[in-house]
Write a protein that holds these residues in place. Structure first.
Motif, PDB file in Angstrom:
ATOM      1  N   MET A  78     -28.461 -31.704  -5.746  1.00 25.07           N
ATOM      2  CA  MET A  78     -28.873 -32.466  -4.566  1.00 25.07           C
ATOM      3  C   MET A  78     -27.706 -33.274  -4.028  1.00 25.07           C
ATOM      4  SD  MET A  78     -32.015 -31.807  -3.914  1.00 25.07           S
ATOM      5  CE  MET A  78     -32.497 -33.184  -2.884  1.00 25.07           C
ATOM      6  N   PRO A  79     -27.515 -33.317  -2.697  1.00 27.58           N
ATOM      7  CA  PRO A  79     -26.422 -34.087  -2.150  1.00 27.58           C
ATOM      8  C   PRO A  79     -26.590 -35.568  -2.455  1.00 27.58           C
ATOM      9  CG  PRO A  79     -27.432 -32.665  -0.482  1.00 27.58           C
ATOM     10  CD  PRO A  79     -28.297 -32.633  -1.669  1.00 27.58           C
ATOM     11  N   LYS A  80     -25.492 -36.213  -2.746  1.00 29.27           N
ATOM     12  CA  LYS A  80     -25.510 -37.635  -3.023  1.00 29.27           C
ATOM     13  C   LYS A  80     -25.766 -38.414  -1.736  1.00 29.27           C
ATOM     14  CE  LYS A  80     -22.636 -41.302  -4.949  1.00 29.27           C
ATOM     15  NZ  LYS A  80     -21.302 -41.624  -5.494  1.00 29.27           N
ATOM     16  N   HIS A  81     -26.639 -39.419  -1.814  1.00 28.40           N
ATOM     17  CA  HIS A  81     -26.954 -40.227  -0.631  1.00 28.40           C
ATOM     18  C   HIS A  81     -25.755 -41.101  -0.267  1.00 28.40           C
ATOM     19  CE1 HIS A  81     -29.098 -42.688   2.239  1.00 28.40           C
ATOM     20  NE2 HIS A  81     -28.718 -43.771   1.575  1.00 28.40           N
ATOM     21  N   VAL A  82     -25.441 -41.148   1.028  1.00 26.28           N
ATOM     22  CA  VAL A  82     -24.350 -41.969   1.528  1.00 26.28           C
ATOM     23  C   VAL A  82     -24.934 -43.038   2.430  1.00 26.28           C
ATOM     24  CG1 VAL A  82     -22.244 -42.003   2.906  1.00 26.28           C
ATOM     25  CG2 VAL A  82     -22.722 -40.058   1.415  1.00 26.28           C
ATOM     26  N   PRO A  83     -24.650 -44.319   2.175  1.00 24.85           N
ATOM     27  CA  PRO A  83     -25.207 -45.381   3.011  1.00 24.85           C
ATOM     28  C   PRO A  83     -24.703 -45.263   4.437  1.00 24.85           C
ATOM     29  CG  PRO A  83     -23.483 -46.242   1.566  1.00 24.85           C
ATOM     30  CD  PRO A  83     -23.771 -44.845   1.119  1.00 24.85           C
ATOM     31  N   PRO A  84     -25.516 -45.706   5.405  1.00 21.33           N
ATOM     32  CA  PRO A  84     -25.098 -45.622   6.802  1.00 21.33           C
ATOM     33  C   PRO A  84     -23.875 -46.483   7.069  1.00 21.33           C
ATOM     34  CG  PRO A  84     -27.052 -46.999   6.571  1.00 21.33           C
ATOM     35  CD  PRO A  84     -26.830 -46.351   5.247  1.00 21.33           C
ATOM     36  N   ILE A  85     -23.068 -46.047   8.016  1.00 19.07           N
ATOM     37  CA  ILE A  85     -21.857 -46.779   8.362  1.00 19.07           C
ATOM     38  C   ILE A  85     -22.223 -48.076   9.065  1.00 19.07           C
ATOM     39  CG2 ILE A  85     -21.632 -45.562  10.558  1.00 19.07           C
ATOM     40  CD1 ILE A  85     -18.624 -45.762  10.284  1.00 19.07           C
ATOM     41  N   PRO A  86     -21.566 -49.195   8.728  1.00 18.61           N
ATOM     42  CA  PRO A  86     -21.844 -50.461   9.419  1.00 18.61           C
ATOM     43  C   PRO A  86     -21.570 -50.342  10.913  1.00 18.61           C
ATOM     44  CG  PRO A  86     -20.537 -50.816   7.438  1.00 18.61           C
ATOM     45  CD  PRO A  86     -20.586 -49.345   7.644  1.00 18.61           C
ATOM     46  N   ALA A  87     -22.392 -51.018  11.709  1.00 18.15           N
ATOM     47  CA  ALA A  87     -22.228 -50.952  13.160  1.00 18.15           C
ATOM     48  C   ALA A  87     -20.867 -51.458  13.596  1.00 18.15           C
ATOM     49  CB  ALA A  87     -23.349 -51.758  13.825  1.00 18.15           C
ATOM     50  N   SER A  88     -20.317 -52.407  12.857  1.00 21.07           N
ATOM     51  CA  SER A  88     -19.010 -52.965  13.229  1.00 21.07           C
ATOM     52  C   SER A  88     -17.881 -51.962  13.086  1.00 21.07           C
ATOM     53  CB  SER A  88     -18.708 -54.200  12.371  1.00 21.07           C
ATOM     54  OG  SER A  88     -18.699 -53.853  10.985  1.00 21.07           O
ATOM     55  N   ASN A  89     -18.070 -50.924  12.261  1.00 18.74           N
ATOM     56  CA  ASN A  89     -17.037 -49.913  12.051  1.00 18.74           C
ATOM     57  C   ASN A  89     -17.139 -48.745  13.024  1.00 18.74           C
ATOM     58  OD1 ASN A  89     -16.044 -51.397   9.957  1.00 18.74           O
ATOM     59  ND2 ASN A  89     -16.775 -50.043   8.334  1.00 18.74           N
ATOM     60  N   LYS A  90     -18.230 -48.674  13.769  1.00 17.83           N
ATOM     61  CA  LYS A  90     -18.436 -47.505  14.630  1.00 17.83           C
ATOM     62  C   LYS A  90     -17.396 -47.371  15.736  1.00 17.83           C
ATOM     63  CE  LYS A  90     -23.268 -46.425  13.776  1.00 17.83           C
ATOM     64  NZ  LYS A  90     -24.589 -46.152  14.362  1.00 17.83           N
ATOM     65  N   PRO A  91     -16.966 -48.452  16.394  1.00 19.90           N
ATOM     66  CA  PRO A  91     -15.900 -48.286  17.395  1.00 19.90           C
ATOM     67  C   PRO A  91     -14.620 -47.723  16.788  1.00 19.90           C
ATOM     68  CG  PRO A  91     -17.001 -50.386  17.699  1.00 19.90           C
ATOM     69  CD  PRO A  91     -17.510 -49.824  16.401  1.00 19.90           C
ATOM     70  N   ALA A  92     -14.255 -48.188  15.600  1.00 20.38           N
ATOM     71  CA  ALA A  92     -13.055 -47.676  14.935  1.00 20.38           C
ATOM     72  C   ALA A  92     -13.235 -46.215  14.561  1.00 20.38           C
ATOM     73  CB  ALA A  92     -12.747 -48.501  13.692  1.00 20.38           C
ATOM     74  N   LEU A  93     -14.435 -45.872  14.038  1.00 22.10           N
ATOM     75  CA  LEU A  93     -14.719 -44.481  13.688  1.00 22.10           C
ATOM     76  C   LEU A  93     -14.628 -43.588  14.908  1.00 22.10           C
ATOM     77  CD1 LEU A  93     -15.808 -42.216  11.848  1.00 22.10           C
ATOM     78  CD2 LEU A  93     -18.104 -43.014  12.376  1.00 22.10           C
ATOM     79  N   LEU A  94     -15.224 -44.006  16.011  1.00 25.46           N
ATOM     80  CA  LEU A  94     -15.188 -43.202  17.238  1.00 25.46           C
ATOM     81  C   LEU A  94     -13.763 -43.045  17.731  1.00 25.46           C
ATOM     82  CD1 LEU A  94     -16.791 -41.689  19.379  1.00 25.46           C
ATOM     83  CD2 LEU A  94     -17.052 -43.851  20.623  1.00 25.46           C
ATOM     84  N   ALA A  95     -12.972 -44.105  17.641  1.00 24.39           N
ATOM     85  CA  ALA A  95     -11.575 -44.023  18.077  1.00 24.39           C
ATOM     86  C   ALA A  95     -10.796 -43.013  17.241  1.00 24.39           C
ATOM     87  CB  ALA A  95     -10.923 -45.404  17.989  1.00 24.39           C
ATOM     88  N   ILE A  96     -11.027 -43.017  15.922  1.00 30.75           N
ATOM     89  CA  ILE A  96     -10.344 -42.061  15.044  1.00 30.75           C
ATOM     90  C   ILE A  96     -10.734 -40.631  15.411  1.00 30.75           C
ATOM     91  CG2 ILE A  96     -10.179 -41.229  12.661  1.00 30.75           C
ATOM     92  CD1 ILE A  96     -10.609 -44.189  11.810  1.00 30.75           C
ATOM     93  N   ILE A  97     -12.023 -40.409  15.636  1.00 26.66           N
ATOM     94  CA  ILE A  97     -12.508 -39.073  15.989  1.00 26.66           C
ATOM     95  C   ILE A  97     -11.906 -38.610  17.302  1.00 26.66           C
ATOM     96  CG2 ILE A  97     -14.567 -37.785  16.706  1.00 26.66           C
ATOM     97  CD1 ILE A  97     -16.152 -39.467  14.683  1.00 26.66           C
ATOM     98  N   LEU A  98     -11.928 -39.467  18.310  1.00 21.77           N
ATOM     99  CA  LEU A  98     -11.442 -39.089  19.640  1.00 21.77           C
ATOM    100  C   LEU A  98      -9.935 -38.834  19.638  1.00 21.77           C
ATOM    101  CD1 LEU A  98     -13.458 -41.495  21.984  1.00 21.77           C
ATOM    102  CD2 LEU A  98     -13.981 -39.144  21.334  1.00 21.77           C
ATOM    103  N   ILE A  99      -9.179 -39.689  18.968  1.00 18.52           N
ATOM    104  CA  ILE A  99      -7.723 -39.502  18.939  1.00 18.52           C
ATOM    105  C   ILE A  99      -7.356 -38.241  18.157  1.00 18.52           C
ATOM    106  CG2 ILE A  99      -5.537 -40.502  18.191  1.00 18.52           C
ATOM    107  CD1 ILE A  99      -6.793 -43.266  18.641  1.00 18.52           C
ATOM    108  N   SER A 100      -8.073 -37.982  17.058  1.00 17.46           N
ATOM    109  CA  SER A 100      -7.815 -36.770  16.270  1.00 17.46           C
ATOM    110  C   SER A 100      -8.070 -35.519  17.098  1.00 17.46           C
ATOM    111  CB  SER A 100      -8.693 -36.756  15.018  1.00 17.46           C
ATOM    112  OG  SER A 100      -8.427 -37.856  14.182  1.00 17.46           O
ATOM    113  N   TYR A 101      -9.208 -35.513  17.806  1.00 12.70           N
ATOM    114  CA  TYR A 101      -9.537 -34.344  18.627  1.00 12.70           C
ATOM    115  C   TYR A 101      -8.570 -34.214  19.797  1.00 12.70           C
ATOM    116  CZ  TYR A 101     -12.353 -31.025  21.287  1.00 12.70           C
ATOM    117  OH  TYR A 101     -12.783 -29.923  21.977  1.00 12.70           O
ATOM    118  N   ALA A 102      -8.198 -35.355  20.396  1.00 11.41           N
ATOM    119  CA  ALA A 102      -7.252 -35.321  21.512  1.00 11.41           C
ATOM    120  C   ALA A 102      -5.908 -34.757  21.072  1.00 11.41           C
ATOM    121  CB  ALA A 102      -7.079 -36.726  22.079  1.00 11.41           C
TER     122      ALA A 102
END
Length: 368
Positions: A1-25
């Motif tokens: 069974m996959p190990k449960h991963v806690p949800p990402i804190p809302a405060s980290n979401k802008p940083a996460l989105l920035a990493i995703i967008l810059i990586s894809y760009a």
């Protein structure tokens, strides 16, 4: 069974989105940044007119061929791990491309860079879908993701031309080094590892599809200077067809195929895939040959060539951001058809009149 991963804190979401967008760009940027520098690469490294196409094809073939395998590895090994691995491969390959002193080394590292992109790209999209809940939040994040592709394509064409004209085409790849290192460090801080799922890796499917498509492309490129009766050309095309047939057979029997053939049972999905393939094929061809035309025939420099592409790319961002709103009033099929019609009309209008000035151009590049 996959190990449960806690949800990402809302405060980290802008940083996460920035990493995703810059990586894809960064992935899309390296598809376009090289285009306006092609004539400089041609002259400096001694590419033949026919083999120049491999500067782009070496990247896109390995990128597309290993993309599904990269997604599968993300499920099994963890998406953050694959994101970091993809960034590392992509960054090292970019540095090696920038220091290449021969056509052979550049193409080899360009292919490795495509593998890095194939590992990186599915991880960015998977992390976006797992960390942004379905609804307005995910729709907004996907819109930014789509817009990043348009912006980076535009920036890549202009930046590649300016760097090739004023500094060197190599700088278009060197800029990935600090960006890649920064993204790797930020990923370890702001991205949590996803749950790992048991499964198998369909390596035979990935290899047979990539080598088969590479052989098909090589056969078409070789036919430009050797003819269709050339023994190596014919043998390569036959081997490519055999490998692609083998790929289909592998996917039919694999327990966890990288390309489940059941996806093509839907006519709507198959039609969308076909439209996407044809449209992107036409777009890449348009940018490749137009770059050569503007610099080899019209006499533009790389910087001016990059700026000349702005009308064709600058609207990507606003329209990508408008798609969620348009989708509320029009069906996906309607948006797809209208978008393709506009694209076809624009490409036709851009080549009809200039073609009169380029009668000798097809004889220099007979495969265009």
């Amino acid at each position: 069974m996959p190990k449960h991963v806690p949800p990402i804190p809302a405060s980290n979401k802008p940083a996460l989105l920035a990493i995703i967008l810059i990586s894809y760009a960064m992935i899309v940027l390296d598809i376009s940044v090289v285009l306006t520098g092609l004539p400089k690469i041609h002259q400096e490294l001694g590419f033949s007119e026919a083999n120049l196409a491999w500067v782009q094809s070496a990247y896109t073939l390995t990128f597309g061929g290993f993309l599904l395998l990269g997604a599968r590895c993300g499920d099994i090994l963890g998406r953050r791990q694959m994101l970091v691995t993809g960034l590392a491969i992509f960054t090292v390959a970019s540095l090696a491309i920038g220091t290449s002193q021969s056509a052979g080394w550049l193409l080899a590292w360009r292919a490795i860079q495509g593998i890095g992109a194939a590992v990186l790209a599915p991880s960015t999209l998977a992390l976006l879908q797992t960390n942004f809940p379905e609804g307005n939040e995910r729709t907004r994040a996907v819109s930014y993701y789509s817009a990043a592709a348009g912006v980076s394509a535009t920036v890549g064409l202009v930046l590649g031309g300016i760097l090739a004209d004023w500094v060197s085409w190599r700088m278009g790849f060197f800029i990935n080094l600090p960006i890649g290192i920064g993204l790797i460090a930020a990923s370890r801080i702001y991205i949590q590892e996803t749950a790992r799922r048991p499964g198998t890796i369909d390596l035979p499917g990935a290899i047979s599809s990539t080598v088969g498509m590479s052989g098909l492309v090589y056969g078409f490129i070789r036919s430009a200077h050797s003819g269709w009766t050339d023994l190596i050309t014919v043998a390569t095309l036959v081997a490519a067809v055999v490998l692609l047939t083998l790929f289909v057979l592998i996917e039919r029997r694999a327990s966890q195929p990288i390309l489940p053939l059941r996806l093509f049972l839907s006519g709507e999905r198959s039609g969308a895939y076909a439209a996407r393939v044809l449209y992107l094929g036409a777009m890449v061809g348009f940018f490749f040959f137009t770059t050569l035309y503007l610099q080899e025939v019209v006499g533009y420099g790389p910087a001016l060539t990059g700026l000349a592409f702005l009308p064709a790319t600058i609207l990507h961002f606003p329209f990508a951001m408008a798609v969620p709103r348009l989708a509320r009033h029009f069906s996906q099929n309607q948006l797809l058809v209208v978008g393709m019609i506009i694209g076809i009309a624009g490409r036709r209008g851009s080549v009809v009149r200039p073609a009169r000035r380029a009668i000798s151009f097809p004889f220099r590049y007979p495969w265009c």
